[in-house]
Design a protein around this motif. Structure first.
Motif, PDB file in Angstrom:
ATOM      1  N   MET A   1      15.348  16.820  35.534  1.00  0.00           N
ATOM      2  CA  MET A   1      15.480  16.398  34.143  1.00  0.00           C
ATOM      3  C   MET A   1      16.607  17.177  33.482  1.00  0.00           C
ATOM      4  SD  MET A   1      12.631  16.323  31.082  1.00  0.00           S
ATOM      5  CE  MET A   1      12.444  18.103  31.026  1.00  0.00           C
ATOM      6  N   THR A   2      17.452  16.479  32.708  1.00  0.00           N
ATOM      7  CA  THR A   2      18.527  17.119  31.972  1.00  0.00           C
ATOM      8  C   THR A   2      18.141  17.229  30.515  1.00  0.00           C
ATOM      9  OG1 THR A   2      20.165  16.178  33.466  1.00  0.00           O
ATOM     10  CG2 THR A   2      20.957  16.979  31.343  1.00  0.00           C
ATOM     11  N   LEU A   3      18.155  18.453  29.964  1.00  0.00           N
ATOM     12  CA  LEU A   3      17.835  18.678  28.567  1.00  0.00           C
ATOM     13  C   LEU A   3      19.117  18.668  27.749  1.00  0.00           C
ATOM     14  CD1 LEU A   3      15.179  21.528  28.849  1.00  0.00           C
ATOM     15  CD2 LEU A   3      14.776  19.132  28.311  1.00  0.00           C
ATOM     16  N   LEU A   4      19.101  17.960  26.616  1.00  0.00           N
ATOM     17  CA  LEU A   4      20.254  17.857  25.769  1.00  0.00           C
ATOM     18  C   LEU A   4      19.871  18.268  24.357  1.00  0.00           C
ATOM     19  CD1 LEU A   4      21.314  14.411  27.191  1.00  0.00           C
ATOM     20  CD2 LEU A   4      22.480  16.542  27.649  1.00  0.00           C
ATOM     21  N   THR A   5      20.850  18.350  23.468  1.00  0.00           N
ATOM     22  CA  THR A   5      20.593  18.775  22.100  1.00  0.00           C
ATOM     23  C   THR A   5      19.787  17.740  21.349  1.00  0.00           C
ATOM     24  OG1 THR A   5      22.672  17.798  21.377  1.00  0.00           O
ATOM     25  CG2 THR A   5      22.705  20.119  22.059  1.00  0.00           C
ATOM     26  N   ASP A   6      19.257  18.149  20.196  1.00  0.00           N
ATOM     27  CA  ASP A   6      18.520  17.245  19.295  1.00  0.00           C
ATOM     28  C   ASP A   6      17.329  16.602  19.993  1.00  0.00           C
ATOM     29  OD1 ASP A   6      20.389  17.761  17.275  1.00  0.00           O
ATOM     30  OD2 ASP A   6      21.683  16.153  17.978  1.00  0.00           O
ATOM     31  N   GLU A   7      16.697  17.338  20.892  1.00  0.00           N
ATOM     32  CA  GLU A   7      15.497  16.874  21.576  1.00  0.00           C
ATOM     33  C   GLU A   7      15.729  15.601  22.395  1.00  0.00           C
ATOM     34  OE1 GLU A   7      12.457  16.478  18.652  1.00  0.00           O
ATOM     35  OE2 GLU A   7      12.253  18.627  18.337  1.00  0.00           O
ATOM     36  N   LEU A   8      16.961  15.379  22.803  1.00  0.00           N
ATOM     37  CA  LEU A   8      17.280  14.220  23.638  1.00  0.00           C
ATOM     38  C   LEU A   8      17.100  14.602  25.096  1.00  0.00           C
ATOM     39  CD1 LEU A   8      18.445  11.287  23.552  1.00  0.00           C
ATOM     40  CD2 LEU A   8      20.673  12.319  23.969  1.00  0.00           C
ATOM     41  N   THR A   9      16.347  13.801  25.832  1.00  0.00           N
ATOM     42  CA  THR A   9      16.149  14.059  27.255  1.00  0.00           C
ATOM     43  C   THR A   9      16.535  12.832  28.058  1.00  0.00           C
ATOM     44  OG1 THR A   9      13.851  13.295  27.223  1.00  0.00           O
ATOM     45  CG2 THR A   9      14.238  15.650  26.812  1.00  0.00           C
ATOM     46  N   ILE A  10      17.047  13.069  29.244  1.00  0.00           N
ATOM     47  CA  ILE A  10      17.373  11.983  30.171  1.00  0.00           C
ATOM     48  C   ILE A  10      16.658  12.255  31.478  1.00  0.00           C
ATOM     49  CG2 ILE A  10      19.182  10.804  31.466  1.00  0.00           C
ATOM     50  CD1 ILE A  10      21.123  11.489  29.229  1.00  0.00           C
ATOM     51  N   THR A  11      15.874  11.289  31.929  1.00  0.00           N
ATOM     52  CA  THR A  11      15.132  11.427  33.181  1.00  0.00           C
ATOM     53  C   THR A  11      15.420  10.231  34.070  1.00  0.00           C
ATOM     54  OG1 THR A  11      13.216  10.326  32.188  1.00  0.00           O
ATOM     55  CG2 THR A  11      13.256  12.740  32.120  1.00  0.00           C
ATOM     56  N   GLU A  12      15.248  10.418  35.370  1.00  0.00           N
ATOM     57  CA  GLU A  12      15.417   9.287  36.283  1.00  0.00           C
ATOM     58  C   GLU A  12      14.254   8.322  36.100  1.00  0.00           C
ATOM     59  OE1 GLU A  12      16.570   8.186  40.891  1.00  0.00           O
ATOM     60  OE2 GLU A  12      16.618  10.269  40.190  1.00  0.00           O
ATOM     61  N   MET A  13      14.569   7.051  36.056  1.00  0.00           N
ATOM     62  CA  MET A  13      13.572   6.021  35.796  1.00  0.00           C
ATOM     63  C   MET A  13      12.613   5.865  36.966  1.00  0.00           C
ATOM     64  SD  MET A  13      14.242   1.931  35.321  1.00  0.00           S
ATOM     65  CE  MET A  13      14.350   1.746  37.119  1.00  0.00           C
ATOM     66  N   ALA A  14      11.331   5.733  36.664  1.00  0.00           N
ATOM     67  CA  ALA A  14      10.348   5.388  37.692  1.00  0.00           C
ATOM     68  C   ALA A  14      10.580   3.945  38.113  1.00  0.00           C
ATOM     69  CB  ALA A  14       8.936   5.551  37.136  1.00  0.00           C
ATOM     70  N   LEU A  15      10.635   3.701  39.413  1.00  0.00           N
ATOM     71  CA  LEU A  15      10.843   2.353  39.932  1.00  0.00           C
ATOM     72  C   LEU A  15       9.500   1.786  40.376  1.00  0.00           C
ATOM     73  CD1 LEU A  15      12.899   0.160  40.592  1.00  0.00           C
ATOM     74  CD2 LEU A  15      13.188   1.195  42.849  1.00  0.00           C
ATOM     75  N   PRO A  16       8.970   0.813  39.627  1.00  0.00           N
ATOM     76  CA  PRO A  16       7.629   0.306  39.938  1.00  0.00           C
ATOM     77  C   PRO A  16       7.647  -0.687  41.091  1.00  0.00           C
ATOM     78  CG  PRO A  16       8.526  -0.887  38.084  1.00  0.00           C
ATOM     79  CD  PRO A  16       9.549   0.158  38.434  1.00  0.00           C
ATOM     80  N   ALA A  17       6.510  -0.872  41.710  1.00  0.00           N
ATOM     81  CA  ALA A  17       6.388  -1.861  42.782  1.00  0.00           C
ATOM     82  C   ALA A  17       6.328  -3.278  42.229  1.00  0.00           C
ATOM     83  CB  ALA A  17       5.149  -1.575  43.623  1.00  0.00           C
ATOM     84  N   SER A  18       5.892  -3.416  40.965  1.00  0.00           N
ATOM     85  CA  SER A  18       5.836  -4.714  40.311  1.00  0.00           C
ATOM     86  C   SER A  18       5.944  -4.494  38.812  1.00  0.00           C
ATOM     87  CB  SER A  18       4.539  -5.456  40.646  1.00  0.00           C
ATOM     88  OG  SER A  18       3.452  -4.901  39.926  1.00  0.00           O
ATOM     89  N   VAL A  19       6.223  -5.547  38.074  1.00  0.00           N
ATOM     90  CA  VAL A  19       6.331  -5.409  36.617  1.00  0.00           C
ATOM     91  C   VAL A  19       4.968  -5.209  35.979  1.00  0.00           C
ATOM     92  CG1 VAL A  19       8.488  -6.708  36.456  1.00  0.00           C
ATOM     93  CG2 VAL A  19       6.294  -7.929  36.320  1.00  0.00           C
ATOM     94  N   ASP A  20       3.898  -5.420  36.738  1.00  0.00           N
ATOM     95  CA  ASP A  20       2.539  -5.206  36.225  1.00  0.00           C
ATOM     96  C   ASP A  20       1.982  -3.842  36.608  1.00  0.00           C
ATOM     97  OD1 ASP A  20       2.424  -7.845  35.157  1.00  0.00           O
ATOM     98  OD2 ASP A  20       1.984  -8.607  37.169  1.00  0.00           O
ATOM     99  N   ALA A  21       2.748  -3.043  37.330  1.00  0.00           N
ATOM    100  CA  ALA A  21       2.267  -1.743  37.793  1.00  0.00           C
ATOM    101  C   ALA A  21       2.109  -0.788  36.615  1.00  0.00           C
ATOM    102  CB  ALA A  21       3.234  -1.167  38.823  1.00  0.00           C
ATOM    103  N   ILE A  75       9.252  10.869  22.047  1.00  0.00           N
ATOM    104  CA  ILE A  75       8.630   9.897  22.950  1.00  0.00           C
ATOM    105  C   ILE A  75       9.313   8.542  22.897  1.00  0.00           C
ATOM    106  CG2 ILE A  75       6.384  11.040  22.792  1.00  0.00           C
ATOM    107  CD1 ILE A  75       5.514   8.792  20.871  1.00  0.00           C
ATOM    108  N   ASP A  76      10.301   8.389  22.011  1.00  0.00           N
ATOM    109  CA  ASP A  76      10.953   7.095  21.825  1.00  0.00           C
ATOM    110  C   ASP A  76      12.108   6.914  22.802  1.00  0.00           C
ATOM    111  OD1 ASP A  76       9.292   6.451  19.667  1.00  0.00           O
ATOM    112  OD2 ASP A  76      10.611   7.492  18.249  1.00  0.00           O
ATOM    113  N   ILE A  77      12.124   5.774  23.492  1.00  0.00           N
ATOM    114  CA  ILE A  77      13.243   5.444  24.373  1.00  0.00           C
ATOM    115  C   ILE A  77      14.385   4.915  23.510  1.00  0.00           C
ATOM    116  CG2 ILE A  77      14.042   3.888  26.192  1.00  0.00           C
ATOM    117  CD1 ILE A  77      11.268   4.033  27.425  1.00  0.00           C
ATOM    118  N   VAL A  78      15.551   5.570  23.598  1.00  0.00           N
ATOM    119  CA  VAL A  78      16.686   5.210  22.742  1.00  0.00           C
ATOM    120  C   VAL A  78      17.889   4.731  23.552  1.00  0.00           C
ATOM    121  CG1 VAL A  78      15.999   6.709  20.845  1.00  0.00           C
ATOM    122  CG2 VAL A  78      17.408   7.647  22.705  1.00  0.00           C
ATOM    123  N   GLY A  79      17.758   4.679  24.861  1.00  0.00           N
ATOM    124  CA  GLY A  79      18.850   4.200  25.694  1.00  0.00           C
ATOM    125  C   GLY A  79      18.489   4.284  27.159  1.00  0.00           C
TER     126      GLY A  79
END
Length: 362
Positions: A1-21, A75-79
């Motif tokens: 995980m990369t920590l950035l200023t203003d409480e912005l975080t970037i993490t690698e996306m979880a890749l689900p097995a299905s859109v219902d997972a 907790i908000d996804i912004v990008g």
């Protein structure tokens, strides 16, 4: 995980097995941002993709690998962003897209994602990074022209961001659409005239996926030429290996996505080789927009009007197979005047534009 200023975080996306997972939320957010960006930047909705149709292309890592990144404030996804790399030995390029909509583009989110993607590409040993931006058909008081000199796009926040970070705009592609609810007699006439001009050494063959076994090798050969025979400006498109096994994987991925694809191709009878093809594809909703995937005439057989043959043959076939689709959408490089001439003659009109950006990574 990369920590950035203003409480912005970037993490690698979880890749689900299905859109219902249970872990599909991040992928669904990425898909939603992708669709929202298409509307914001093109002022149309013809580029919409359903998450269930996108996911199989991410899950199949046989030939390329896609990685997603999610940016949050609290907790908000912004990008979000993705990074796609070929699995071919010696591959040095990576393709990415930054998925941020206003007002977050100007708040540092897009810059943070771009820096993160560049770092990830370097860590994967890539020396060249490519990006695409979308733009409306309407112009503005500040237009950007690519290195090819062909076409132009209206500048916006993301194009400014890429330019400020050392990217060069290498190419403009035109997105064109054709309404399918009209008279197709013009396409019928164009097909007849082009076929007569090409002569008896060429014949049309068409199929729907899965590709018949006896056509897989030839289809793979001509599909591989998309990396070498299509105008690309100074964008570096690495050669791809397409054997029969890869065609089978490609067909399975389309089927897993619930999509339907039709191919019309031209066979050169004396050599028995496929020398031109056109692909049309639609999602699970057969009343949605149709997209053209690939159209190519190999260099050795150009000048025979084979581009007109495959486009018109598949268009007329499509009307019979998928009668409820209202529109076909296609991309073509602005310097690809022969293919644009065919599109314009059939009745395609500009819908939006895309700009290809490239940067050498130090």
């Amino acid at each position: 995980m990369t920590l950035l200023t203003d409480e912005l975080t970037i993490t690698e996306m979880a890749l689900p097995a299905s859109v219902d997972a249970s872990d599909a939320a991040e992928f669904l957010a990425l898909a939603q941002l992708n669709n929202e960006m298409c509307v914001v930047d093109t002022a149309t909705n013809v580029l919409h993709e359903e998450p269930a149709e996108m996911l199989p292309h991410w899950l199949d890592r046989s030939d390329s690998t896609s990685r997603g990144y999610i940016a949050r404030r609290g907790i908000d996804i912004v990008g979000a962003a993705y990074l796609k790399t070929s699995n071919e030995a010696g591959s040095a390029t990576a393709e990415s897209e930054i998925l941020v909509i206003p007002p977050h583009r100007a708040s540092g989110v897009a810059q943070a994602l771009l820096s993160h993607v560049e770092d990830e590409a370097r860590a994967l040993g890539r020396t060249l990074l490519q990006m695409w931006t979308l733009h409306p058909a309407a112009g503005s008081d500040r237009m950007l022209t690519p290195a090819t000199g062909h076409g132009s796009v209206a500048a916006h926040e993301l194009s400014d961001l890429f330019a400020a970070n050392g990217f060069t705009m290498e190419q403009v592609e035109r997105t064109s659409t054709l309404a399918l609810d009209g008279d197709l007699s013009l396409a019928e006439r164009m097909l007849a005239e082009a076929s007569a001009f090409a002569g008896e050494d060429y014949r049309v063959i068409s199929w729907s996926l899965p590709t018949p076994e006896h056509l897989r090798e030839g289809y793979g050969d001509v599909r591989a030429r998309m990396a070498t025979d299509v105008p690309s400006g100074d964008l570096v498109f690495e050669e791809e290996k397409w054997d029969a096994a890869r065609v089978v994987r490609h067909d399975r991925m389309i089927a897993d996505a619930g999509q339907f694809l039709s191919v019309s191709a031209v066979e050169h009878i004396p050599s028995g080789r496929i020398v031109a093809f056109n692909e049309l594809i639609i999602g699970r909703d057969r009343s949605s927009v149709t997209h053209q995937y690939g159209t190519l005439v190999v260099k050795e057989h150009r000048g025979k009007r084979l581009g007109t043959v495959v486009k018109c043959a598949n268009l007329l076939r499509w009307r019979e197979l998928v009668p409820l689709s209202p529109t076909i959408c296609t991309f073509n490089a602005e310097e690809n005047r022969p293919m644009l001439d065919i599109n314009e003659a059939i009745g395609f009109v500009p819908s939006s534009y895309a700009a290809g950006w490239q940067k050498k990574l130090g």
